[in-house]
Design an enzyme around this catalytic site. Sequence first.
Site, PDB file in Angstrom:
ATOM      1  CE  LYS A   1       8.906   0.881  -0.711  1.00 37.41           C
ATOM      2  NZ  LYS A   1       8.677  -0.526  -0.838  1.00 37.41           N
TER       3      LYS A   1
ATOM      4  CB  ALA B   1       6.745  -4.804  -4.212  1.00 39.62           C
TER       5      ALA B   1
ATOM      6  CG  ASN C   1      13.360  -0.017   1.955  1.00 33.12           C
ATOM      7  OD1 ASN C   1      14.781   0.239   1.621  1.00 33.12           O
ATOM      8  ND2 ASN C   1      12.982  -0.927   2.560  1.00 33.12           N
TER       9      ASN C   1
ATOM     10  CB  SER D   1       7.618   1.912  10.010  1.00 33.75           C
ATOM     11  OG  SER D   1       7.536   1.214   8.770  1.00 33.75           O
TER      12      SER D   1
HETATM   13  P1  NDP Z   1       3.120  -0.892  -7.444  1.00 34.95           P
HETATM   14  O1  NDP Z   1       1.876  -0.050  -7.349  1.00 34.95           O
HETATM   15  O2  NDP Z   1       4.307  -0.454  -7.969  1.00 34.95           O
HETATM   16  O3  NDP Z   1       2.532  -2.190  -8.380  1.00 34.95           O
HETATM   17  C1  NDP Z   1       1.278  -2.813  -8.402  1.00 34.95           C
HETATM   18  C2  NDP Z   1       1.493  -4.403  -9.010  1.00 34.95           C
HETATM   19  O4  NDP Z   1       0.198  -5.088  -8.710  1.00 34.95           O
HETATM   20  C3  NDP Z   1       1.553  -4.179 -10.530  1.00 34.95           C
HETATM   21  O5  NDP Z   1       2.265  -5.203 -10.949  1.00 34.95           O
HETATM   22  C4  NDP Z   1       0.087  -4.261 -10.874  1.00 34.95           C
HETATM   23  O6  NDP Z   1      -0.034  -4.839 -12.076  1.00 34.95           O
HETATM   24  C5  NDP Z   1      -0.465  -5.198  -9.923  1.00 34.95           C
HETATM   25  N1  NDP Z   1      -1.876  -5.302  -9.648  1.00 34.95           N
HETATM   26  C6  NDP Z   1      -2.563  -4.502  -8.875  1.00 34.95           C
HETATM   27  N2  NDP Z   1      -3.799  -4.685  -8.770  1.00 34.95           N
HETATM   28  C7  NDP Z   1      -4.039  -5.970  -9.597  1.00 34.95           C
HETATM   29  C8  NDP Z   1      -5.101  -6.735  -9.746  1.00 34.95           C
HETATM   30  N3  NDP Z   1      -6.245  -6.383  -9.512  1.00 34.95           N
HETATM   31  N4  NDP Z   1      -4.963  -7.857 -10.603  1.00 34.95           N
HETATM   32  C9  NDP Z   1      -3.878  -8.242 -10.901  1.00 34.95           C
HETATM   33  N5  NDP Z   1      -2.651  -7.410 -10.764  1.00 34.95           N
HETATM   34  C10 NDP Z   1      -2.832  -6.336  -9.848  1.00 34.95           C
HETATM   35  O7  NDP Z   1       3.071  -1.414  -5.940  1.00 34.95           O
HETATM   36  P2  NDP Z   1       4.133  -2.344  -5.215  1.00 34.95           P
HETATM   37  O8  NDP Z   1       4.905  -3.270  -6.089  1.00 34.95           O
HETATM   38  O9  NDP Z   1       5.048  -1.155  -4.655  1.00 34.95           O
HETATM   39  O10 NDP Z   1       3.600  -3.073  -3.964  1.00 34.95           O
HETATM   40  C11 NDP Z   1       2.832  -4.337  -3.983  1.00 34.95           C
HETATM   41  C12 NDP Z   1       2.446  -4.740  -2.693  1.00 34.95           C
HETATM   42  O11 NDP Z   1       3.595  -5.226  -1.949  1.00 34.95           O
HETATM   43  C13 NDP Z   1       1.537  -3.843  -1.898  1.00 34.95           C
HETATM   44  O12 NDP Z   1       0.685  -4.776  -1.223  1.00 34.95           O
HETATM   45  C14 NDP Z   1       2.602  -3.762  -0.701  1.00 34.95           C
HETATM   46  O13 NDP Z   1       2.153  -3.663   0.613  1.00 34.95           O
HETATM   47  C15 NDP Z   1       3.558  -4.989  -0.876  1.00 34.95           C
HETATM   48  N6  NDP Z   1       4.972  -4.643  -0.233  1.00 34.95           N
HETATM   49  C16 NDP Z   1       5.049  -5.293   0.827  1.00 34.95           C
HETATM   50  C17 NDP Z   1       6.299  -5.171   1.473  1.00 34.95           C
HETATM   51  C18 NDP Z   1       6.706  -6.109   2.843  1.00 34.95           C
HETATM   52  O14 NDP Z   1       7.593  -5.841   3.376  1.00 34.95           O
HETATM   53  N7  NDP Z   1       5.882  -6.951   3.013  1.00 34.95           N
HETATM   54  C19 NDP Z   1       7.347  -4.149   1.090  1.00 34.95           C
HETATM   55  C20 NDP Z   1       6.973  -3.816  -0.310  1.00 34.95           C
HETATM   56  C21 NDP Z   1       5.807  -3.902  -0.918  1.00 34.95           C
HETATM   57  P3  NDP Z   1       0.054  -3.812 -13.579  1.00 34.95           P
HETATM   58  O15 NDP Z   1       1.319  -3.418 -13.929  1.00 34.95           O
HETATM   59  O16 NDP Z   1      -0.720  -4.680 -14.517  1.00 34.95           O
HETATM   60  O17 NDP Z   1      -1.112  -2.541 -13.164  1.00 34.95           O
END
Ligand code: NDP
Length: 288
Positions: free
Chosen positions: A75, A141, A96, A26
């Site tokens: 967030k 996300a 955000n 950022s």
């Molecule tokens: P959270 O921690 O809120 O959620 C993580 C999610 O990933 C959950 O659905 C979790 O599943 C799942 N997960 C994690 N590890 C695994 C795995 N090994 N196998 C299957 N599912 C898995 O994170 P966020 O949602 O905030 O962020 C997610 C991604 O989005 C990040 O990589 C972040 O960098 C990216 N992002 C990108 C943005 C951009 O501008 N390009 C903006 C915002 C986010 P479960 O619920 O089962 O644990």
Amino acid sequence: MLRLPTRLANATLCAVVGTPIAHSRSPLIHRLFAEQFGIALQYERIEVSPGGLSDALKALQRLGCRGVNVTVPLKGEAAACAVKRAAGVELTGAANTLWWTEAQQLAADNTDGAGLIVDLTRHWGLNLEGKSLLVLGAGGAAAGVIPSLLAAKPAMLRILNRDSSRAEALVERFKTLGPLAVLAQGAFFAEPVDILIHTTSAGVTQRVPKFPARAVAATTHCYDLYYTHGTTPFLEHVRRLGARACRDGFGMLIEQAAASFQRWHGLLPDTTPVLASLRRAQAAARTG
Ligand code: NDP
């Protein structure tokens, strides 16, 4: 312990907070935006742990900070701290982008959904109307982008998550906004989707979440919110499955930043040269 920056004279102070924060791009993106308008900007990364956001914001307000970007895992906390919340924040429970109004009230917006839509439609040329979408993941996300995806009028949006109860909770929360359903783990699903959107954090550990391979065909566009210097594990995987086209989340990152920049400075930057610059740096890091 909160480490505050030394305020530079004659510069507008902004910051990004979260933990970890050292990797955040950022500051670079906002510096490139600020250069377009000749704004002297001091944009700092500040490590803030869960539970510490309210105190950090009070300290930044005392420093005269103009605006704050919020990343993982703060967030939800950011949405709760705000006094004035944009509709997207009320809907998703996550923010955000924070700033202070003239009356010094903390205001919040969530620009992630808008950032994704601009990248998918304006930069990638997709039309989501009438299309079948599959969203992998049900974390913060996914919650942030699903209302915007539904506003683009897809024929159906399915959510598949490792923990199905989180996907069910999102369907319950957003079901009035458009056609939304859970795809249960292990359920038989032989239908290729038009657009597959990966929102899990599995890429951080070089993993790919489980999903039915038949969801991907030669007609499927695949988007990964995750981004890194090279291609992502998810995009490598769907290329092997024969996806029509693939795109990582750099464009979304830059578009959500542009929307934040506009809230704070009242000016909308040109994102095209900034994305080109980051892509060049990405290619250099790959070959270097
Ligand atoms: P959270 O921690 O809120 O959620 C993580 C999610 O990933 C959950 O659905 C979790 O599943 C799942 N997960 C994690 N590890 C695994 C795995 N090994 N196998 C299957 N599912 C898995 O994170 P966020 O949602 O905030 O962020 C997610 C991604 O989005 C990040 O990589 C972040 O960098 C990216 N992002 C990108 C943005 C951009 O501008 N390009 C903006 C915002 C986010 P479960 O619920 O089962 O644990």
